[in-house]
Design a protein around this motif. Structure first.
Motif, short mmCIF file in Angstrom:
data_model
loop_
_atom_site.label_atom_id
_atom_site.label_comp_id
_atom_site.label_asym_id
_atom_site.label_seq_id
_atom_site.Cartn_x
_atom_site.Cartn_y
_atom_site.Cartn_z
N UNK A 113 0.85 -1.20 0.00
CA UNK A 113 0.00 0.00 0.00
C UNK A 113 0.88 1.25 0.00
N UNK A 114 0.56 2.14 -0.90
CA UNK A 114 1.25 3.44 -0.91
C UNK A 114 0.34 4.49 -0.30
N UNK A 115 0.86 5.12 0.71
CA UNK A 115 0.08 6.11 1.44
C UNK A 115 0.77 7.46 1.30
N UNK A 116 0.06 8.43 0.75
CA UNK A 116 0.65 9.76 0.61
C UNK A 116 0.47 10.51 1.91
N UNK A 117 1.55 11.02 2.47
CA UNK A 117 1.49 11.67 3.77
C UNK A 117 1.02 13.12 3.63
N UNK A 118 0.30 13.56 4.65
CA UNK A 118 -0.27 14.92 4.58
C UNK A 118 0.67 15.95 5.19
N UNK A 132 6.71 14.06 -3.36
CA UNK A 132 5.75 14.07 -2.24
C UNK A 132 6.02 12.83 -1.38
N UNK A 133 6.01 12.97 -0.04
CA UNK A 133 6.37 11.83 0.80
C UNK A 133 5.32 10.71 0.82
N UNK A 134 5.80 9.49 0.73
CA UNK A 134 4.94 8.32 0.78
C UNK A 134 5.43 7.36 1.84
N UNK A 135 4.51 6.56 2.35
CA UNK A 135 4.91 5.37 3.09
C UNK A 135 4.47 4.19 2.26
N UNK A 136 5.32 3.19 2.17
CA UNK A 136 4.87 1.95 1.56
C UNK A 136 4.74 0.92 2.67
N UNK A 137 3.54 0.38 2.78
CA UNK A 137 3.25 -0.62 3.80
C UNK A 137 3.16 -1.96 3.09
N UNK A 152 -6.12 7.99 9.10
CA UNK A 152 -6.90 9.18 9.44
C UNK A 152 -6.91 9.43 10.95
N UNK A 153 -6.99 8.36 11.74
CA UNK A 153 -6.91 8.53 13.19
C UNK A 153 -5.58 9.16 13.58
N UNK A 154 -4.52 8.68 12.91
CA UNK A 154 -3.18 9.15 13.26
C UNK A 154 -2.88 10.51 12.64
N UNK A 155 -3.80 10.97 11.77
CA UNK A 155 -3.63 12.25 11.06
C UNK A 155 -2.32 12.32 10.29
N UNK A 156 -2.01 11.21 9.60
CA UNK A 156 -0.81 11.22 8.78
C UNK A 156 -1.16 11.26 7.30
N UNK A 157 -2.41 10.94 6.95
CA UNK A 157 -2.84 10.94 5.55
C UNK A 157 -4.35 10.95 5.52
N UNK A 158 -4.93 11.54 4.45
CA UNK A 158 -6.39 11.48 4.37
C UNK A 158 -6.85 10.16 3.74
N UNK A 200 -8.09 10.80 -4.93
CA UNK A 200 -7.02 11.75 -5.20
C UNK A 200 -5.66 11.06 -5.22
N UNK A 201 -5.68 9.75 -5.12
CA UNK A 201 -4.42 9.00 -5.21
C UNK A 201 -3.61 9.00 -3.92
N UNK A 202 -4.19 9.45 -2.81
CA UNK A 202 -3.43 9.46 -1.54
C UNK A 202 -3.22 8.05 -1.02
N UNK A 203 -4.03 7.12 -1.54
CA UNK A 203 -3.81 5.73 -1.14
C UNK A 203 -4.02 4.87 -2.38
#
Ligand code: ADP
Ligand code: MG
Length: 483
Positions: free
Chosen positions: A15-20, A152-157, A181-187, A192-195
Motif C-alpha cells: 500500500x502506498x500512502x501519501x502523507x499529509x 511528495x512523501x509516501x509510506x509503503x506498507x 486518518x486517526x493518526x492524522x498522517x494521511x487522508x 485523489x491518489x493518496x492511497x
C-alpha cells in the motif's frame, strides 16, 4: 463442487500512502494535492544537477506513528537508497526509497470479518518519494508531464501474504485508511491518489501450505477495482493450473473498462533497479526520547475504541463500527456518554440523526449541539417527557436550528411535552371512539387486539403528546365502560 472452490487466493498488498505533510519529502515545495501543473516544483523536485535533498522530519514522525500503531519494531537507524530507473516522470533518474533498512519491520492489523477475525502481519514499512505524473489523454499528439507530485512523501506498507479474499483486501484497505486518518498522517483518499496499492495474487489448493507463484497487479486506485482485479486474476490462474500450465511471475495492469489484467511492458517489469545507499542522505538515527514522545502522543486507536464500545457500552458490532469509523465521531460519542448511561439510545441518536445531519465524514466536533445537550435530549425521551417519535421528528430538527437552547426548554416552548392531563386526553379518546364506532363494537365483541389501533389514533390526534401509559389506561377504561 466446482473446480474454483478447490482453490483459495493468497494475497499480499503493497500500500502506498501519501502523507499529509505541508512540504515534500526532501525539499520545501508545497506537497498539497492539486495546484496548476508544475507549480509545486523547484530545482530539487525537477532533478537539476548539483541540488541536494534534505529530509523532512515530519515524514519520519508520521512513519514512526504508523509503525507504533501497528505494533511494528522501529529501526532506530534506518537509511535511504536509490532505486534507479528511467522514466519521464522521474527527472532525477532514480527514486529515493528505503531498501535494506526500512523505518520499521513487523507488526500486524486485525480485521473483523463476518463471523471471524483475520490477523494480517505487516512485513515492513518504508519511506519514499512519489514520482510525477505523465498525462497521455489531454493532447492528441503529445504526452504531458506534471511534476507537482514528484517528491511528495509516501509510506509503503508491505503486508505478508495473509489475505484470502477480495473482501479481506477491502477490509484491510479500509482499516489502513481509518488508521491513517486517526493518526492524522494521511487522508487516505483513493480518488485523489493518496492511497493506492499493488496487489500480489497467487492461488493454491485449499489445505496446501506452500505458496503458489504470484502475479503483481500494479497501482490499483479504488476498492472496487481491487475486488474486480482479484476476482479476475484468481480465475485466470486457476484456469491455467487446471489446464496443466504454470503461472509465470508477472507484473500486470488492471483495465477497469474491460475488467481484465494484462502484462505490463514498461519500466515496472524490468526489475534491475540497482539499489544502492543514497550518498546524499546520511542514515536516519532516531533518539529514544523522540520515539517515546510519539508513542505517548498516539490517539486512542480504532480497534481499542471498538472493543470499548462493544464491551463497556454494550453496543452492537454494527453500531460500534459506525461510531469508530472516523476519529471525530468516536471522540464525540465518548464525550456524549460522559453525560448519559443510556448508551444504546445515545448511539441511535448519533448514528440516525446527528451523523446524517452533518453529511458524510464531516467532523462531529463541528456539531453545534454539545454532547451535554444531546444527553439532556436522550433523557427527555427516557423520562417519557417527550415521545421518541416527536423527539426525533420535531424536537431534534428544532435543536439543530437552535443548538444554544436547552432541549427541555425548547420542547416546552414548542409545546411538545407529553401530557398525562386526563382532561386533555379524555376528550381525544372520546373523539377517537366517536369516529370509529365499528372498531369500538369489534373490540367489545372480543377483538382485544384493537387496543393498539386506538392507542395509535390517540397518539396521532394528540400529535404524539399523549403520555402512553395514562392514555392506554384511559382507553381501556372507556372501551370497557361501554360494554
Ligand atoms: P518483492 O521484493 O519482489 O516485491 P516481496 O517478497 O517483498 O517481493 O513481496 C511483495 C508482496 O508480495 C508482499 O505484499 C507479499 O506479501 C506478497 N507476496 C509474496 N509472495 C506471495 C505469494 N506467493 N502470493 C501472494 N502474495 C505474495
Ligand atoms: Mg515489491
Amino acid at each position: 463442487m466446482s473446480i474454483y472452490q478447490k482453490y483459495e487466493p493468497v494475497i499480499g498488498l503493497e500500500i502506498h500512502l501519501q502523507l499529509s505533510t505541508e512540504s515534500k519529502a526532501f525539499c520545501a515545495d508545497d506537497a498539497a494535492f492539486g495546484g496548476g501543473p508544475n507549480t509545486h516544483v523547484s530545482a530539487i523536485s525537477l532533478g537539476h544537477p548539483g541540488t541536494l535533498p534534505r529530509l523532512n522530519k515530519k515524514q519520519v514522525e508520521y512513519a514512526v506513528r504508523l509503525g507504533l500503531a501497528l505494533g511494528s519494531k522501529i529501526n532506530m537507524t534506518n537509511a535511504f537508497d536509490r532505486k534507479n530507473y528511467f522514466y519521464t516522470d522521474l527527472p532525477k533518474g532514480y527514486q529515493i526509497t528505503q531498501d535494506k533498512l526500512p523505518v520499521s519491520v513487523g507488526g500486524s492489523l486485525e480485521l473483523r470479518m463476518e463471523g471471524y477475525r483475520r490477523t494480517v502481519r505487516i512485513h515492513h514499512i518504508h519511506m519514499e518519494e512519489d514520482a510525477g505524473k505523465s498525462i497521455h489523454d489531454i493532447a492528441p499528439n503529445h504526452s504531458l508531464i506534471d511534476l507537482n507530485r514528484a517528491g511528495v512523501p509516501l509510506l509503503e506498507i508491505v503486508s505478508e501474504p495473509d489475505l484470502r479474499s477480495a473482501e479481506e483486501v477491502d477490509a484491510f484497505m479500509t482499516a489502513m485508511r481509518q488508521l491513517a486518518r486517526y493518526l492524522e498522517i494521511s487522508d487516505g483518499n483513493m480518488q485523489e491518489g493518496s492511497m493506492r496499492c499493488d496487489v500480489n495474487v497467487s492461488v493454491r489448493k485449499k489445505g496446501d501450505t506452500r505458496l503458489g507463484e504470484r502475479c503483481e497487479i500494479k497501482n490499483v486506485n479504488s476498492m472496487r477495482y481491487a475486488r474486480q482485479a482479484i476476482e479476475f486474476e484468481t480465475k485466470r490462474q486457476i484456469d491455467l493450473l487446471e489446464n496443466g500450465e504454470e503461472i509465470s511471475r508477472e507484473t500486470l495492469n488492471f483495465n477497469p473498462a474491460t475488467g481484465v489484467t494484462t502484462p505490463m511492458r514498461d519500466k515496472e517489469s524490468a526489475h534491475d533497479y540497482r539499489y544502492f545507499p543514497d550518498p546524499d542522505l546520511p542514515p536516519v538515527v532516531l533518539e529514544d526520547d523522540w520515539v517515546d514522545g510519539i508513542k505517548g502522543s498516539l490517539p486512542a486507536l480504532p480497534q481499542v475504541l471498538f472493543e470499548k464500545f462493544t464491551h463497556e457500552y454494550q453496543l452492537s458490532d454494527y453500531d460500534a463500527s459506525l461510531l469508530t469509523a472516523e476519529k471525530s465521531w468516536a471522540l464525540y460519542f465518548e464525550a456524549f456518554v460522559k453525560h448519559t448511561q443510556h448508551f444504546k439510545a445515545a448511539a441511535n441518536l448519533t448514528i440516525n440523526k446527528l451523523m446524517p445531519s452533518l453529511g458524510e465524514a464531516s467532523p462531529l466536533e463541528d456539531a453545534s449541539i454539545t454532547p451535554g445537550r444531546m444527553a439532556a435530549f436522550v433523557q427527555l425521551i427516557e423520562d417519557g417527557k417527550v415521545s421518541a417519535s416527536v423527539a426525533y421528528q420535531r424536537l431534534f430538527p428544532a435543536l439543530m436550528e437552535q443548538p444554544e437552547k436547552e432541549p427541555l426548554a425548547l420542547a416546552q416552548s414548542l409545546n411538545l411535552l407529553q401530557t398525562a392531563d386526563t382532561g386533555f386526553l379524555e376528550k381525544i379518546v372520546d373523539d377517537v371512539m366517536a369516529s370509529n364506532p365499528d372498531k369500538v363494537k369489534e373490540f367489545q365483541n372480543g377483538k382485544k387486539g384493537l387496543i393498539g389501533f386506538f392507542m395509535g389514533e390517540v397518539m396521532k390526534a394528540s400529535k404524539g403528546k399523549a403520555e402512553p401509559k395514562t392514555a392506554n389506561e384511559l382507553i381501556a377504561k372507556k372501551l370497557a365502560k361501554q360494554v
